[in-house]
Design an enzyme around this catalytic site. Sequence first.
Site, PDB file in Angstrom:
ATOM      1  CB  ALA A   1      50.265  16.613  20.249  1.00  0.00           C
TER       2      ALA A   1
ATOM      3  CD  GLN B   1      56.716  23.950  15.232  1.00  0.00           C
ATOM      4  OE1 GLN B   1      56.439  24.195  14.417  1.00  0.00           O
ATOM      5  NE2 GLN B   1      57.519  25.069  16.504  1.00  0.00           N
TER       6      GLN B   1
ATOM      7  CE1 TYR C   1      72.225  13.284  45.767  1.00  0.00           C
ATOM      8  CE2 TYR C   1      72.609  11.489  44.500  1.00  0.00           C
ATOM      9  CZ  TYR C   1      72.460  12.427  44.762  1.00  0.00           C
ATOM     10  OH  TYR C   1      70.869  13.150  43.950  1.00  0.00           O
TER      11      TYR C   1
ATOM     12  CD  GLN D   1      71.027   4.547  44.393  1.00  0.00           C
ATOM     13  OE1 GLN D   1      70.845   5.636  44.839  1.00  0.00           O
ATOM     14  NE2 GLN D   1      72.142   4.662  43.277  1.00  0.00           N
TER      15      GLN D   1
ATOM     16  CB  CYS E   1      64.726  16.722  26.535  1.00  0.00           C
ATOM     17  SG  CYS E   1      63.413  15.291  26.947  1.00  0.00           S
TER      18      CYS E   1
ATOM     19  CB  CYS F   1      59.482   9.959  30.210  1.00  0.00           C
ATOM     20  SG  CYS F   1      60.114   9.926  29.077  1.00  0.00           S
TER      21      CYS F   1
ATOM     22  CB  ALA G   1      43.662  18.511   7.248  1.00  0.00           C
TER      23      ALA G   1
ATOM     24  N   GLY H   1      69.100   3.987  33.082  1.00  0.00           N
ATOM     25  CA  GLY H   1      68.152   4.729  34.026  1.00  0.00           C
ATOM     26  C   GLY H   1      66.791   5.158  33.420  1.00  0.00           C
TER      27      GLY H   1
ATOM     28  CE  LYS I   1      67.598  19.669  20.298  1.00  0.00           C
ATOM     29  NZ  LYS I   1      66.803  20.936  20.078  1.00  0.00           N
TER      30      LYS I   1
END
Length: 704
Positions: free
Chosen positions: A452, A479, A222, A103, A400, A419, A516, A373, A489
């Site tokens: 995580a 979270q 562009y 491109q 996001c 990402c 835990a 993409g 969302k």
Amino acid sequence: MDYPMLFSSMNIGPVTIQNRIVMSSMCVGLAEYDGTAGKELADYYEERAAAGVGLIMTECTRINETNCVSHSRMLSMSHDQYIEPFRKVSERVHSHGTKIFVQLFHPGRQNLVVFPTVWRLNEVAGRLLPSYWKLFFRLAGGVDEASLDDPKMVKRMNRWMKPLLAPSAVPCGLGENPIRNQNTVAMTIEQIKTLTAEFIAAAGRAQKAGADGVELHGAHGYLIQQFLSPYTNRRTDEYGGSLENRMRFLQEIIQGIRKECGAGFPISVRLSVEEFYDRIGFPGQGILLEEGVEMAKRLEGFGIDVINVSSGNYDTEQTSCEPISFEPGWRKYLAKAVKDVVGLPVIAANLIRSPEQAEAQLAEGVQDFIAMGRPFLSDPEWAKKAREGRSDEILKCICCLYCMECFRKNILNGKPVSCAVNPRTCRESRYESSPQRDGNGRQIVVAGAGPAGLTAAKELAARDFRVTVLEQNAEPGGQLILAEAPPYKEKIGWFIEELTLLARRQGVKIRYNVEADKKIIDEYQPYAVILATGAEAAAPRIPGSEQDSVVTVTPVLTGEKQYYGKRIAVIGSGMTGLETAEFLLEQGNTVTIIEMADRIAPGAYPTNVRDVLQRLEEGAVTFLPGRRLERIGDGVLHLRRKDGVLETVQTDVTVLAIGVRSRDGLAKECAGHYERLYVIGDAGKPGRIGEATRSAFELARSIR
């Protein structure tokens, strides 16, 4: 499920594409500093090719070293020295049956102004010495997006830096454009002819380097699009005015490439057929769909082989690289409008996320090729999983815009894109896709099933560790359960569902409703313990904050506290505050947002902010930046402005959205008791999804 159309072959000119899946152009920052295609870029492209992508469009590739450089590790085809390195990329991609187009682009007004001395030095030293480029970008590191927020800085830059070239002297400046108000000058005829020749020469080099075709970037604002658009092209000579004249620059490039490369070398044009200025309050401006379709028809007459339909520019960026609120397929009508009038194959990216959606749009006759993409950042194996009937395992892009935010932050410092859902992306040279299975069944306990914890668990299980996740809630997500609650969302839920599925299929055991503690962890006699206990909403001690009418965002977003028809003040305008405000607005409340900084959502990514702000403004939300909350009275907030003046705001409920703090109780309890004890994600330092998954991934790959 089979996808017969998606995995059928089709020609672009004389070139056969093995399926209808196109990886569209994305700047990722993996070329070498001098623009050479090196190992990192080759590894990145080959991994997508090996997974079955039909056609890869390279990232934006510059055509010269003087006024076309837009970021620090950008691919180049400006000189013959770039041919042989790129040939290695072509060969690696071709070994998997995938085709690759280069491109070609020029940024025009959508760039950072450049140092005058560099204008000439780039052509000499920059071409000969890769170390020169590295030094230049490090020295230029102070000229970044943050600098462009300061009008004084922009004025100084315009005084001592080289102006940007464009069809007309129309600088960027509308919407939330991060590259704005810079010194922009109209190109001379001589400069137009020079750039035309540079596009043609670059196409010739791409052909010699083994590329299967080229794509001319006439979209996203562009230079080529700047000529096409009546908003940015106000010339009165043969390159401006009528549509015929505005298309002349592109037409001459196409004619030159045909002469240089021959009829057997396909040419694609990526075209914004609608600039969507109406979405930022400028109706009737720029390219409208009717004229965009006419451009497509004329391009077919110019002899191109395929058209890649897109939309928007930097002023209206949210329409080409959509934030999370946009529905998949929302702009497919643009592609259909073009396909209905041209005989060329049509490529289009319509916020396509699933193979089912892709197959449906092909079957409906919307387009001939599916361009994506960001989905190939979130999951390089998208095509492979679809072909093998494992579409439920695809880690879909959640829109996001973490990748875009990282790119903008890293534009001069040489770091690649990241990402949020795939921490390995653009680090293919550093980390194998399938890690060595060296865990030998050793037990690892992970506390917390948020992004995580689940990322660490999945990666460790892939290494043959025996992994158990202990989660205090009845469902995974941590979270992200709160993050998914506000309007629009829902895509956050994709990530929770897919990550949980992938972890389970790797053999991870998840125990829910388990708080835990050290005693429970000890029952497993773990080889290692990973604490991913997340964070909780911060509740600072403000006079009056102990009242029942004062809450954090947590009980609001979980539904524990519900309000209807109330006057509600949200303290803090970060993305959490804005999204909570929208949540409350939809329940019929009157909302005021109070922010201590001088502007709303300081530090948040502008496109995400604008997306939410538009809806909040339509809902008549009141914004009060530059106010510090000093005291909460009975139904009244006491605020102090920056000039010292005191103000009051009447309210029924006060919602604190002023950040989170790590849940570190378990970390303190476990400290000193385990040889291998690790704290990751928000439990270590509150941050973004991408930061949580990155810390988890890197830890999981490093444990020995």
